[in-house]
Write an enzyme that holds these catalytic residues in place. Structure first.
Site, mmCIF file in Angstrom:
data_model
loop_
_atom_site.group_PDB
_atom_site.id
_atom_site.type_symbol
_atom_site.label_atom_id
_atom_site.label_comp_id
_atom_site.label_asym_id
_atom_site.label_seq_id
_atom_site.Cartn_x
_atom_site.Cartn_y
_atom_site.Cartn_z
ATOM 1 N N GLU A 261 -3.835 2.245 11.154
ATOM 2 C CA GLU A 261 -4.995 1.961 11.813
ATOM 3 C C GLU A 261 -4.899 1.358 13.173
ATOM 4 O OE1 GLU A 261 -8.133 1.086 8.748
ATOM 5 O OE2 GLU A 261 -8.707 -0.629 9.956
ATOM 6 N N ASP B 167 0.978 3.379 4.456
ATOM 7 C CA ASP B 167 -0.087 4.059 3.821
ATOM 8 C C ASP B 167 -0.966 4.466 4.978
ATOM 9 O OD1 ASP B 167 -0.918 1.413 4.393
ATOM 10 O OD2 ASP B 167 -1.918 0.965 2.298
ATOM 11 N N GLY C 231 0.952 -1.312 -0.047
ATOM 12 C CA GLY C 231 0.022 -0.047 -0.066
ATOM 13 C C GLY C 231 0.698 1.222 -0.235
ATOM 14 N N PHE D 10 -13.256 3.505 4.500
ATOM 15 C CA PHE D 10 -12.504 2.837 3.857
ATOM 16 C C PHE D 10 -12.118 3.614 2.664
ATOM 17 C CE2 PHE D 10 -10.768 -0.414 0.960
ATOM 18 C CZ PHE D 10 -10.098 -1.424 1.919
ATOM 19 N N VAL D 11 -10.667 3.919 2.508
ATOM 20 C CA VAL D 11 -10.142 4.619 1.576
ATOM 21 C C VAL D 11 -9.297 3.916 0.456
ATOM 22 C CG1 VAL D 11 -10.333 6.595 2.773
ATOM 23 C CG2 VAL D 11 -8.216 5.232 2.696
HETATM 24 P P1 IMP Z 1 -3.111 -1.730 11.138
HETATM 25 O O1 IMP Z 1 -2.613 -0.466 11.315
HETATM 26 O O2 IMP Z 1 -2.409 -3.014 11.170
HETATM 27 O O3 IMP Z 1 -4.819 -1.937 11.435
HETATM 28 O O4 IMP Z 1 -3.310 -1.835 9.459
HETATM 29 C C1 IMP Z 1 -3.048 -0.894 8.534
HETATM 30 C C2 IMP Z 1 -2.979 -1.410 7.231
HETATM 31 O O5 IMP Z 1 -4.405 -2.051 6.931
HETATM 32 C C3 IMP Z 1 -2.681 -0.505 6.234
HETATM 33 O O6 IMP Z 1 -1.269 -0.825 5.895
HETATM 34 C C4 IMP Z 1 -3.527 -0.746 4.920
HETATM 35 O O7 IMP Z 1 -2.733 -1.814 4.105
HETATM 36 C C5 IMP Z 1 -4.702 -1.423 5.495
HETATM 37 N N1 IMP Z 1 -5.875 -0.753 5.343
HETATM 38 C C6 IMP Z 1 -6.293 0.063 6.567
HETATM 39 N N2 IMP Z 1 -7.569 0.797 6.368
HETATM 40 C C7 IMP Z 1 -7.539 0.769 4.932
HETATM 41 C C8 IMP Z 1 -8.359 1.527 3.911
HETATM 42 O O8 IMP Z 1 -9.283 2.394 4.381
HETATM 43 N N3 IMP Z 1 -8.007 1.294 2.658
HETATM 44 C C9 IMP Z 1 -7.068 0.345 2.229
HETATM 45 N N4 IMP Z 1 -6.189 -0.221 3.188
HETATM 46 C C10 IMP Z 1 -6.422 -0.049 4.427
HETATM 47 MG MG MG Z 2 -0.742 -1.965 4.323
#
Ligand code: IMP
Ligand code: MG
Length: 182
Positions: A110, A107, A49, A159-160
């Site tokens: 979250e 990217d 991403g 969701f983006v």
């Molecule tokens: P986390 O911080 O481990 O929950 O995950 C973050 C990852 O989830 C990011 O690196 C993205 O690849 C994916 N992700 C989270 N939200 C989105 C979204 O809104 N669109 C696309 N990918 C997302």
């Molecule tokens: Mg990712």
């Protein structure tokens, strides 16, 4: 639906952060990173991403006088639907990072599970300072104890897609960040 909105793979995408907005933020973030005076910097984008953000940011860093080398790491997280779950390392790099400053690029920050996993891995390998740059921050979704040092934009809980980010492998090519129009 707005008839002027172009369809991409049969969907229209509402722009959330424009190409121009992103370019401006990238320039500012690069200046902020340069102010940290990174030494022997390794830029480490988390695939897939972040590849477009990283490509733009590394060139802004160059303009800000920061030289770097680049490695890539690929992570997947399996969870229910679009939620982040169990983290797996899909691609690793093997250069020695002992004592090196690292700029970890993702990217979206979250839940934080992805970045925490990678940051912890780098620590066990003896990295020097570890800086985190995330284009988007969904702070309301955080579960792990981690924050980014440099954030492009705080992101609404939607969701983006675009600018490297996908939905079902589509839309990475968009030059802006958007939301699929309902
Ligand atoms: P986390 O911080 O481990 O929950 O995950 C973050 C990852 O989830 C990011 O690196 C993205 O690849 C994916 N992700 C989270 N939200 C989105 C979204 O809104 N669109 C696309 N990918 C997302
Ligand atoms: Mg990712």
């Amino acid at each position: 639906m707005d008839n002027n909105m172009p369809l991409i793979d049969g969907k229209s995408i509402d722009v959330l952060f424009s190409e121009q907005d992103i370019a401006k933020r990238n320039r500012i973030i690069a200046t902020e990173i340069a102010a940290k005076k990174p030494q022997n910097l390794l830029v480490l984008p988390i695939l897939k991403g972040s590849f477009i953000f990283a490509a733009d940011l590394i060139r802004e860093l160059h303009r800000a006088g920061v030289t770097s080398t680049v490695e890539f790491i690929a992570i997947s997280s399996y969870g229910a639907g679009q939620e982040s779950g169990e983290i797996r390392l899909l691609h690793d790099f093997d250069s020695d990072i002992t004592g090196r400053d690292i700029l970890l690029i993702d990217d979206i920050l979250e839940s934080g599970k992805t970045l925490k996993f990678v940051r912890d891995l780098l620590k066990t390998r003896g990295a020097g300072r570890i800086f985190i740059a995330a284009l988007l921050d969904k702070a309301m979704r955080r579960q792990a104890d981690i924050e980014a040092d440099f954030v492009g934009f705080s992101c609404p809980d939607q969701f983006v897609v675009g600018y490297g980010m996908d939905a079902g492998h589509a839309f990475r090519q968009l030059p802006f960040v958007g939301v699929i129009h309902k």
